[in-house]
Design a protein around this motif. Structure first.
Motif, PDB file in Angstrom:
ATOM      1  N   ASP A 199       1.072  -0.889   0.228  1.00  0.00           N
ATOM      2  CA  ASP A 199      -0.252   0.398  -0.222  1.00  0.00           C
ATOM      3  C   ASP A 199       0.410   1.058   0.360  1.00  0.00           C
ATOM      4  N   THR A 200       1.869   0.537   0.299  1.00  0.00           N
ATOM      5  CA  THR A 200       2.918   2.463   1.041  1.00  0.00           C
ATOM      6  C   THR A 200       4.259   2.525   0.067  1.00  0.00           C
ATOM      7  N   CYS A 201       4.141   1.279  -0.734  1.00  0.00           N
ATOM      8  CA  CYS A 201       5.517   1.064  -1.692  1.00  0.00           C
ATOM      9  C   CYS A 201       5.258   1.277  -2.985  1.00  0.00           C
ATOM     10  N   ARG A 202       6.378   1.335  -3.793  1.00  0.00           N
ATOM     11  CA  ARG A 202       6.059   1.086  -5.289  1.00  0.00           C
ATOM     12  C   ARG A 202       7.198  -0.512  -5.526  1.00  0.00           C
ATOM     13  N   LEU A 203       7.164  -1.241  -6.033  1.00  0.00           N
ATOM     14  CA  LEU A 203       7.739  -2.404  -5.868  1.00  0.00           C
ATOM     15  C   LEU A 203       7.530  -2.909  -7.239  1.00  0.00           C
ATOM     16  N   TRP A 204       8.363  -3.129  -8.213  1.00  0.00           N
ATOM     17  CA  TRP A 204       8.349  -3.651  -9.577  1.00  0.00           C
ATOM     18  C   TRP A 204       9.218  -4.373  -9.270  1.00  0.00           C
ATOM     19  N   ASP A 205       8.747  -5.460 -10.380  1.00  0.00           N
ATOM     20  CA  ASP A 205       8.690  -7.350 -10.279  1.00  0.00           C
ATOM     21  C   ASP A 205      10.848  -6.862 -11.485  1.00  0.00           C
ATOM     22  N   LYS A 206      11.823  -7.564 -10.497  1.00  0.00           N
ATOM     23  CA  LYS A 206      12.838  -6.874 -11.614  1.00  0.00           C
ATOM     24  C   LYS A 206      13.187  -7.837 -13.118  1.00  0.00           C
ATOM     25  N   LYS A 207      12.523  -8.929 -13.048  1.00  0.00           N
ATOM     26  CA  LYS A 207      12.676  -8.504 -14.814  1.00  0.00           C
ATOM     27  C   LYS A 207      12.062  -8.090 -15.311  1.00  0.00           C
ATOM     28  N   THR A 208      10.169  -8.274 -15.311  1.00  0.00           N
ATOM     29  CA  THR A 208       9.413  -8.089 -16.189  1.00  0.00           C
ATOM     30  C   THR A 208       8.657  -6.153 -16.106  1.00  0.00           C
ATOM     31  N   GLY A 209       9.656  -5.757 -15.304  1.00  0.00           N
ATOM     32  CA  GLY A 209       8.530  -4.565 -14.564  1.00  0.00           C
ATOM     33  C   GLY A 209       7.405  -4.950 -14.014  1.00  0.00           C
ATOM     34  N   GLU A 210       6.663  -5.896 -13.738  1.00  0.00           N
ATOM     35  CA  GLU A 210       5.257  -5.884 -13.700  1.00  0.00           C
ATOM     36  C   GLU A 210       5.592  -5.054 -11.959  1.00  0.00           C
ATOM     37  N   LYS A 211       3.848  -4.147 -12.678  1.00  0.00           N
ATOM     38  CA  LYS A 211       3.418  -3.415 -11.226  1.00  0.00           C
ATOM     39  C   LYS A 211       2.827  -4.976  -9.918  1.00  0.00           C
ATOM     40  N   LEU A 212       3.779  -4.750  -8.599  1.00  0.00           N
ATOM     41  CA  LEU A 212       2.690  -5.580  -7.663  1.00  0.00           C
ATOM     42  C   LEU A 212       2.738  -4.814  -6.727  1.00  0.00           C
ATOM     43  N   ASP A 213       1.842  -4.109  -6.637  1.00  0.00           N
ATOM     44  CA  ASP A 213       1.888  -2.781  -5.238  1.00  0.00           C
ATOM     45  C   ASP A 213      -0.097  -1.975  -5.882  1.00  0.00           C
ATOM     46  N   LYS A 214      -0.458  -0.846  -4.649  1.00  0.00           N
ATOM     47  CA  LYS A 214      -0.855  -0.745  -4.668  1.00  0.00           C
ATOM     48  C   LYS A 214      -1.795   0.016  -6.276  1.00  0.00           C
ATOM     49  N   ASP A 215      -0.577   0.012  -6.973  1.00  0.00           N
ATOM     50  CA  ASP A 215      -0.484   0.814  -8.071  1.00  0.00           C
ATOM     51  C   ASP A 215      -1.749   0.467  -8.929  1.00  0.00           C
ATOM     52  N   ARG A 216      -2.086  -1.475  -8.944  1.00  0.00           N
ATOM     53  CA  ARG A 216      -2.739  -2.158  -9.923  1.00  0.00           C
ATOM     54  C   ARG A 216      -4.123  -1.951  -9.409  1.00  0.00           C
ATOM     55  N   PHE A 217      -4.073  -1.319  -8.104  1.00  0.00           N
ATOM     56  CA  PHE A 217      -5.347  -0.608  -7.421  1.00  0.00           C
ATOM     57  C   PHE A 217      -5.860   0.405  -8.105  1.00  0.00           C
ATOM     58  N   ARG A 218      -4.997   0.933  -7.678  1.00  0.00           N
ATOM     59  CA  ARG A 218      -5.141   2.520  -8.491  1.00  0.00           C
ATOM     60  C   ARG A 218      -5.636   2.659  -9.933  1.00  0.00           C
ATOM     61  N   ARG A 219      -4.846   2.513 -10.759  1.00  0.00           N
ATOM     62  CA  ARG A 219      -4.642   2.172 -12.467  1.00  0.00           C
ATOM     63  C   ARG A 219      -5.476   1.328 -12.803  1.00  0.00           C
ATOM     64  N   ASP A 220      -5.959   0.253 -11.693  1.00  0.00           N
ATOM     65  CA  ASP A 220      -7.497  -0.245 -12.564  1.00  0.00           C
ATOM     66  C   ASP A 220      -6.849  -1.660 -13.089  1.00  0.00           C
ATOM     67  N   LEU A 221      -5.671  -2.027 -13.070  1.00  0.00           N
ATOM     68  CA  LEU A 221      -4.664  -3.115 -13.657  1.00  0.00           C
ATOM     69  C   LEU A 221      -5.032  -4.798 -14.128  1.00  0.00           C
ATOM     70  N   GLY A 222      -6.063  -4.756 -12.455  1.00  0.00           N
ATOM     71  CA  GLY A 222      -6.855  -6.425 -11.943  1.00  0.00           C
ATOM     72  C   GLY A 222      -5.256  -7.120 -11.048  1.00  0.00           C
ATOM     73  N   GLY A 223      -5.649  -8.409 -11.298  1.00  0.00           N
ATOM     74  CA  GLY A 223      -4.504  -8.969 -10.671  1.00  0.00           C
ATOM     75  C   GLY A 223      -3.770  -7.750  -9.212  1.00  0.00           C
ATOM     76  N   VAL A 224      -4.821  -7.633  -8.801  1.00  0.00           N
ATOM     77  CA  VAL A 224      -4.074  -6.647  -6.889  1.00  0.00           C
ATOM     78  C   VAL A 224      -4.225  -8.000  -5.956  1.00  0.00           C
ATOM     79  N   GLU A 225      -5.087  -8.433  -5.965  1.00  0.00           N
ATOM     80  CA  GLU A 225      -4.977  -9.586  -4.916  1.00  0.00           C
ATOM     81  C   GLU A 225      -3.410 -10.903  -4.850  1.00  0.00           C
ATOM     82  N   ASP A 226      -3.166 -11.324  -5.933  1.00  0.00           N
ATOM     83  CA  ASP A 226      -2.481 -11.835  -6.999  1.00  0.00           C
ATOM     84  C   ASP A 226      -1.522 -11.156  -6.645  1.00  0.00           C
ATOM     85  N   ALA A 227      -1.248  -9.706  -6.883  1.00  0.00           N
ATOM     86  CA  ALA A 227       0.091  -9.538  -7.017  1.00  0.00           C
ATOM     87  C   ALA A 227       0.879  -9.050  -5.230  1.00  0.00           C
ATOM     88  N   TYR A 228      -0.481  -8.429  -4.175  1.00  0.00           N
ATOM     89  CA  TYR A 228       0.060  -8.685  -3.118  1.00  0.00           C
ATOM     90  C   TYR A 228       0.928  -9.745  -2.730  1.00  0.00           C
TER      91      TYR A 228
END
Ligand code: ADP
Ligand code: UDP
Length: 239
Positions: A199-228
């Motif tokens: 919720d309080t950090c931006r965390l990106w997958d090192k290899k793919t750059g995929e967002k693993l944080d609250k930006d998935r919720f903020r930006r309606d990217l889907g897969g929010v629970e899976d990222a957490y």
């Protein structure tokens, strides 16, 4: 730990805070509620409270080992933790290693620019004003903190960054930016408070750059629970 939960003192956007029978201790209870854009966007991230509680506690223990004092006392249950009661310094302390979010927007640059050195910024923690960006002079003028407290906060915030950057890197995660809150204990010392979570950090997958944080919720990217869950799984494999 022998502690009695008393009445609720506060319900925030992500946590409830309870008084206890010990005047120096509080119990925080992590909710699944998610908000963004100063509360304008609301939703639920199922299981978030459980993940954020555990993750924050484990990271605070890691930081304590590195010499950063924290409010963490003891995890009571899946969602509840005993913390030292502090007077929160009303500053959101943001550290950035890579451009993203409001930095990219404010200065008209793309996301993903890796900075030569970490950037620190402060926002005045005030929901009515929309947490405006301020500097150390503003903070002193507004008597939000003393010069000495601000120096301590800066020192700890950069130490947190070094420790977390190293740890998340071992997990295959890039620490882009994050927000910290500090508080003053009854003896006047500054400790790290609140939470450290997706919720309080931006965390990106090192290899793919995929967002693993609250930006998935903020930006309606889907897969929010899976990222957490993914980020929690990696943390548990490396802590
Ligand atoms: P918000 O207030 O922004 O909606 P939360 O839902 O996370 O945020 O609520 C938790 C509240 O508890 C925050 O206002 C936070 O500053 C405060 N807090 C966090 N840790 C402590 C602590 N150790 N002592 C007192 N207050 C704390
Ligand atoms: N952040 C936070 N709470 C806030 C504002 C920001 O936890 O009230 C975190 C956010 O998750 C990100 C970092 O601080 O990791 C920097 O956020 P930014 O200033 O880019 O703001 P946002 O994009 O959230 O508007």
């Amino acid at each position: 730990m022998n502690i009695e939960k008393k009445e609720q003192l506060y319900e925030g956007k992500a946590k409830k805070v309870y008084r206890t029978d010990n005047p120096d201790l509080l119990i925080v209870d992590y909710k699944d509620d998610a908000t963004a854009f100063n509360g304008l966007k609301k939703g639920t991230i199922t299981g978030k409270g459980v993940i954020n509680n555990r993750m924050s506690n484990l990271l605070m223990q890691l930081l304590a080992k590195a010499g950063i004092p924290t409010h963490y006392v003891e995890e009571l249950s899946e969602r509840e933790t005993v913390v030292k009661k502090v007077d929160i310094v009303p500053l959101e302390v943001i550290i950035r290693n890579i451009s993203a979010g409001s930095f990219a927007k404010r200065y008209g640059v793309e996301e993903g620019i890796v900075f030569d050195e970490p950037v620190i910024e402060f926002s005045y923690k005030n929901d009515d004003l929309g947490d405006p960006l301020i500097n150390a002079y503003h903070a002193r003028a507004l008597k939000l903190a003393t010069a000495e407290e601000i120096e301590t906060i800066k020192k700890y915030a950069f130490m947190v960054n070094e420790e977390l950057k190293k740890f998340w890197d071992e997990c295959g995660v890039t620490l882009v930016d994050f927000k910290l809150e500090f508080g003053k204990t009854s003896d006047g010392s500054i400790v790290l408070a609140d939470e450290i979570s997706p919720d309080t950090c931006r965390l990106w997958d090192k290899k793919t750059g995929e967002k693993l944080d609250k930006d998935r919720f903020r930006r309606d990217l889907g897969g929010v629970e899976d990222a957490y869950s993914e980020v929690m799984k990696r943390l548990l494999e490396h802590i």
